[in-house]
Design a protein around this motif. Structure first.
Motif, PDB file in Angstrom:
ATOM      1  N   LEU A   1       1.783  -8.789   7.988  1.00 58.63           N
ATOM      2  CA  LEU A   1       1.228  -7.610   8.657  1.00 58.63           C
ATOM      3  C   LEU A   1       1.753  -7.508  10.088  1.00 58.63           C
ATOM      4  O   LEU A   1       2.071  -6.414  10.560  1.00 58.63           O
ATOM      5  N   LEU A   2       1.862  -8.632  10.755  1.00 58.14           N
ATOM      6  CA  LEU A   2       2.413  -8.642  12.116  1.00 58.14           C
ATOM      7  C   LEU A   2       3.871  -8.174  12.129  1.00 58.14           C
ATOM      8  O   LEU A   2       4.286  -7.477  13.061  1.00 58.14           O
ATOM      9  N   ARG A   3       4.627  -8.532  11.098  1.00 57.59           N
ATOM     10  CA  ARG A   3       6.022  -8.080  11.006  1.00 57.59           C
ATOM     11  C   ARG A   3       6.090  -6.551  10.881  1.00 57.59           C
ATOM     12  O   ARG A   3       6.967  -5.909  11.467  1.00 57.59           O
TER      13      ARG A   3
ATOM     14  N   GLU B   1       5.336  -5.103  14.289  1.00 58.69           N
ATOM     15  CA  GLU B   1       6.505  -5.289  15.172  1.00 58.69           C
ATOM     16  C   GLU B   1       7.601  -4.274  14.842  1.00 58.69           C
ATOM     17  O   GLU B   1       8.246  -3.735  15.744  1.00 58.69           O
ATOM     18  N   SER B   2       7.801  -3.989  13.568  1.00 59.70           N
ATOM     19  CA  SER B   2       8.846  -3.041  13.170  1.00 59.70           C
ATOM     20  C   SER B   2       8.519  -1.609  13.594  1.00 59.70           C
ATOM     21  O   SER B   2       9.410  -0.781  13.681  1.00 59.70           O
ATOM     22  N   LEU B   3       7.245  -1.329  13.869  1.00 55.48           N
ATOM     23  CA  LEU B   3       6.828   0.024  14.248  1.00 55.48           C
ATOM     24  C   LEU B   3       6.825   0.244  15.758  1.00 55.48           C
ATOM     25  O   LEU B   3       6.643   1.359  16.218  1.00 55.48           O
ATOM     26  N   ARG B   4       7.019  -0.824  16.510  1.00 53.82           N
ATOM     27  CA  ARG B   4       6.992  -0.717  17.978  1.00 53.82           C
ATOM     28  C   ARG B   4       8.255  -0.060  18.500  1.00 53.82           C
ATOM     29  O   ARG B   4       9.296  -0.124  17.993  1.00 53.82           O
TER      30      ARG B   4
ATOM     31  N   GLU C   1       2.747   8.383   8.269  1.00 49.74           N
ATOM     32  CA  GLU C   1       2.656   7.150   7.495  1.00 49.74           C
ATOM     33  C   GLU C   1       4.011   6.447   7.521  1.00 49.74           C
ATOM     34  O   GLU C   1       5.039   7.055   7.247  1.00 49.74           O
ATOM     35  N   ALA C   2       3.990   5.161   7.853  1.00 50.50           N
ATOM     36  CA  ALA C   2       5.234   4.414   8.003  1.00 50.50           C
ATOM     37  C   ALA C   2       5.375   3.285   6.986  1.00 50.50           C
ATOM     38  O   ALA C   2       6.489   2.868   6.671  1.00 50.50           O
ATOM     39  N   GLU C   3       4.253   2.791   6.459  1.00 50.23           N
ATOM     40  CA  GLU C   3       4.294   1.652   5.530  1.00 50.23           C
ATOM     41  C   GLU C   3       2.985   1.640   4.749  1.00 50.23           C
ATOM     42  O   GLU C   3       1.940   2.054   5.248  1.00 50.23           O
TER      43      GLU C   3
END
Length: 111
Positions: free
Chosen positions: A103-105, A108-111, A90-92
């Motif tokens: 949600l897109l941000r 992007e932060s998880l890529r 779990e990351a967020e």
């Protein structure tokens, strides 16, 4: 990403084994929702757009009425609840109606 997924549409979780298999790899967004939840219905088009538009994102939908055990294990206390996984962890976590850009941000932060 698991070969069991259908590109472009959310996957409705059927059981714990499927949930665990599909959250084990890549970037996954889990949408905890219920049919009677007004805010969940407001968020649904945004979730569907993300599933369709973001190629490296798998979207899972967990009906909290059908899968109370999964919601309880995840600590979901209010819906809609959105849980992001990155490679099985779990990351967020977000609760309530969210803007697509937010949600897109996260993705992007998880890529």
């Amino acid at each position: 990403m698991s070969s069991q997924t259908a590109a472009g549409e959310p996957v409705h979780v059927e059981d714990r084994e499927q949930f665990e298999d599909l959250t084990d790899d890549g970037i996954v967004l889990v949408d905890y929702w219920a049919d009677w939840c007004g805010p969940c219905k407001m968020l649904e088009p945004t979730i569907d757009e993300l599933a369709d538009e973001v190629d490296d994102l798998l979207v899972l939908k967990v009906d909290v009425d059908e899968h109370q055990d999964l919601a309880q294990d995840a600590g979901v206390r209010g819906i809609p609840a959105l849980q992001f996984y990155a490679d099985g962890e779990e990351a967020e976590r977000l609760v309530g109606v969210q803007e697509k850009d937010d949600l897109l941000r996260v993705v992007e932060s998880l890529r």
